[in-house]
Write a protein that holds these residues in place. Structure first.
Motif, PDB file in Angstrom:
ATOM      1  N   ASP A  20     -52.508  14.102 -58.327  1.00 21.73           N
ATOM      2  CA  ASP A  20     -53.023  13.710 -59.627  1.00 21.73           C
ATOM      3  C   ASP A  20     -51.892  13.191 -60.498  1.00 21.73           C
ATOM      4  O   ASP A  20     -50.723  13.302 -60.164  1.00 21.73           O
ATOM      5  CB  ASP A  20     -53.740  14.873 -60.309  1.00 21.73           C
ATOM      6  N   LYS A  21     -52.268  12.605 -61.603  1.00 17.45           N
ATOM      7  CA  LYS A  21     -51.283  12.037 -62.531  1.00 17.45           C
ATOM      8  C   LYS A  21     -50.584  13.118 -63.347  1.00 17.45           C
ATOM      9  O   LYS A  21     -49.517  12.868 -63.892  1.00 17.45           O
ATOM     10  CB  LYS A  21     -51.951  11.022 -63.470  1.00 17.45           C
ATOM     11  N   GLU A  24     -47.158  13.652 -62.142  1.00 21.83           N
ATOM     12  CA  GLU A  24     -46.255  12.568 -62.520  1.00 21.83           C
ATOM     13  C   GLU A  24     -45.855  12.678 -63.992  1.00 21.83           C
ATOM     14  O   GLU A  24     -44.711  12.400 -64.344  1.00 21.83           O
ATOM     15  CB  GLU A  24     -46.883  11.207 -62.243  1.00 21.83           C
ATOM     16  N   VAL A  25     -46.784  13.092 -64.843  1.00 23.44           N
ATOM     17  CA  VAL A  25     -46.463  13.285 -66.254  1.00 23.44           C
ATOM     18  C   VAL A  25     -45.433  14.402 -66.396  1.00 23.44           C
ATOM     19  O   VAL A  25     -44.468  14.272 -67.158  1.00 23.44           O
ATOM     20  CB  VAL A  25     -47.733  13.591 -67.082  1.00 23.44           C
ATOM     21  N   HIS A  64     -47.071   9.203 -52.897  1.00 28.37           N
ATOM     22  CA  HIS A  64     -48.232   9.488 -53.744  1.00 28.37           C
ATOM     23  C   HIS A  64     -48.919   8.180 -54.155  1.00 28.37           C
ATOM     24  O   HIS A  64     -50.150   8.081 -54.116  1.00 28.37           O
ATOM     25  CB  HIS A  64     -47.795  10.277 -54.980  1.00 28.37           C
ATOM     26  N   ALA A  65     -48.140   7.177 -54.529  1.00 31.41           N
ATOM     27  CA  ALA A  65     -48.706   5.894 -54.943  1.00 31.41           C
ATOM     28  C   ALA A  65     -49.447   5.231 -53.789  1.00 31.41           C
ATOM     29  O   ALA A  65     -50.541   4.699 -53.970  1.00 31.41           O
ATOM     30  CB  ALA A  65     -47.604   4.976 -55.466  1.00 31.41           C
ATOM     31  N   HIS A  68     -52.649   7.090 -53.241  1.00 30.74           N
ATOM     32  CA  HIS A  68     -53.584   6.816 -54.335  1.00 30.74           C
ATOM     33  C   HIS A  68     -54.192   5.421 -54.211  1.00 30.74           C
ATOM     34  O   HIS A  68     -55.314   5.186 -54.642  1.00 30.74           O
ATOM     35  CB  HIS A  68     -52.868   6.966 -55.675  1.00 30.74           C
ATOM     36  N   THR A  94     -48.349   2.120 -66.514  1.00 30.59           N
ATOM     37  CA  THR A  94     -48.867   3.311 -65.857  1.00 30.59           C
ATOM     38  C   THR A  94     -47.829   4.423 -65.941  1.00 30.59           C
ATOM     39  O   THR A  94     -46.635   4.164 -66.147  1.00 30.59           O
ATOM     40  CB  THR A  94     -49.182   3.035 -64.374  1.00 30.59           C
ATOM     41  N   VAL A  95     -48.274   5.637 -65.761  1.00 31.10           N
ATOM     42  CA  VAL A  95     -47.351   6.774 -65.725  1.00 31.10           C
ATOM     43  C   VAL A  95     -46.355   6.587 -64.579  1.00 31.10           C
ATOM     44  O   VAL A  95     -45.166   6.857 -64.733  1.00 31.10           O
ATOM     45  CB  VAL A  95     -48.125   8.109 -65.564  1.00 31.10           C
ATOM     46  N   THR A  96     -46.848   6.084 -63.457  1.00 29.71           N
ATOM     47  CA  THR A  96     -45.973   5.878 -62.301  1.00 29.71           C
ATOM     48  C   THR A  96     -44.872   4.880 -62.636  1.00 29.71           C
ATOM     49  O   THR A  96     -43.704   5.112 -62.303  1.00 29.71           O
ATOM     50  CB  THR A  96     -46.781   5.392 -61.080  1.00 29.71           C
ATOM     51  N   GLU A 129     -46.348  -1.041 -57.773  1.00 27.59           N
ATOM     52  CA  GLU A 129     -46.004  -0.716 -59.157  1.00 27.59           C
ATOM     53  C   GLU A 129     -45.130  -1.807 -59.755  1.00 27.59           C
ATOM     54  O   GLU A 129     -45.309  -2.192 -60.903  1.00 27.59           O
ATOM     55  CB  GLU A 129     -45.309   0.647 -59.255  1.00 27.59           C
TER      56      GLU A 129
END
Length: 154
Positions: A20-21, A24-25, A64-65, A68, A94-96, A129
């Motif tokens: 989940d994000k 990453e946050v 992870h990316a 996803h 994006t957070v990524t 990304e």
């Protein structure tokens, strides 16, 4: 510093384990804290000690990316950037992408070949990304103006 460095290790593992994000946050917040701590002390040697944790975090973010985006995780690709003919539109990052930018800045702050190598991986390990992020594309452009990563094609 030791507590925040340990948080980097944990955040790197969580990015891969939790799909989940939120992870990453959390990793982004840890990197922001590390940046503030080391910026205040101007401790490049200390930042260089973070490179192994940053490598793990980058590898896990890339995996992870890929997961996803519906692809199976693969090992890092050879050093080359994707074909970026279509520029992304200006919009929220994006957070990524923000996480990759933070990894890049910490890696390059070391001023070492190992840091430069990790910085290059930000662009080569996460091509989707890079393709969609104005921030990362600007960073690559500025680095190329400065003579770094000239072999990466944008």
């Amino acid at each position: 510093k030791a507590v925040v460095e340990e948080a980097l290790v944990v955040a790197g593992e969580l990015v891969l384990v939790l799909d989940d994000k939120v992870s990453e946050v959390l990793a982004l917040e840890v990197l922001a804290l590390l940046h503030r701590v080391y910026e205040q002390t101007d401790d490049r040697v200390g930042v260089e000690g973070l490179l192994p944790g940053l490598r793990v975090l980058l590898t896990n973010v890339a995996m992870h990316a890929e997961r996803h985006q519906g692809r199976s995780p693969t090992p890092p690709s050879p050093p080359s950037a994707p074909d970026l003919q279509e520029p992304p539109t200006e919009g929220p990052e994006t957070v990524t992408a923000r996480l990759l930018d933070a990894i890049l800045l910490l890696a390059l702050a070391t001023g070492t070949d190992a840091g430069d190598t990790l910085g290059r991986r930000v662009f080569t390990d996460c091509p989707m990304e890079l393709r969609g992020s104005m921030r990362l594309r600007r960073q690559l452009g500025m680095l190329q103006v400065g003579g770094l990563f000239l072999d990466l094609v944008v």
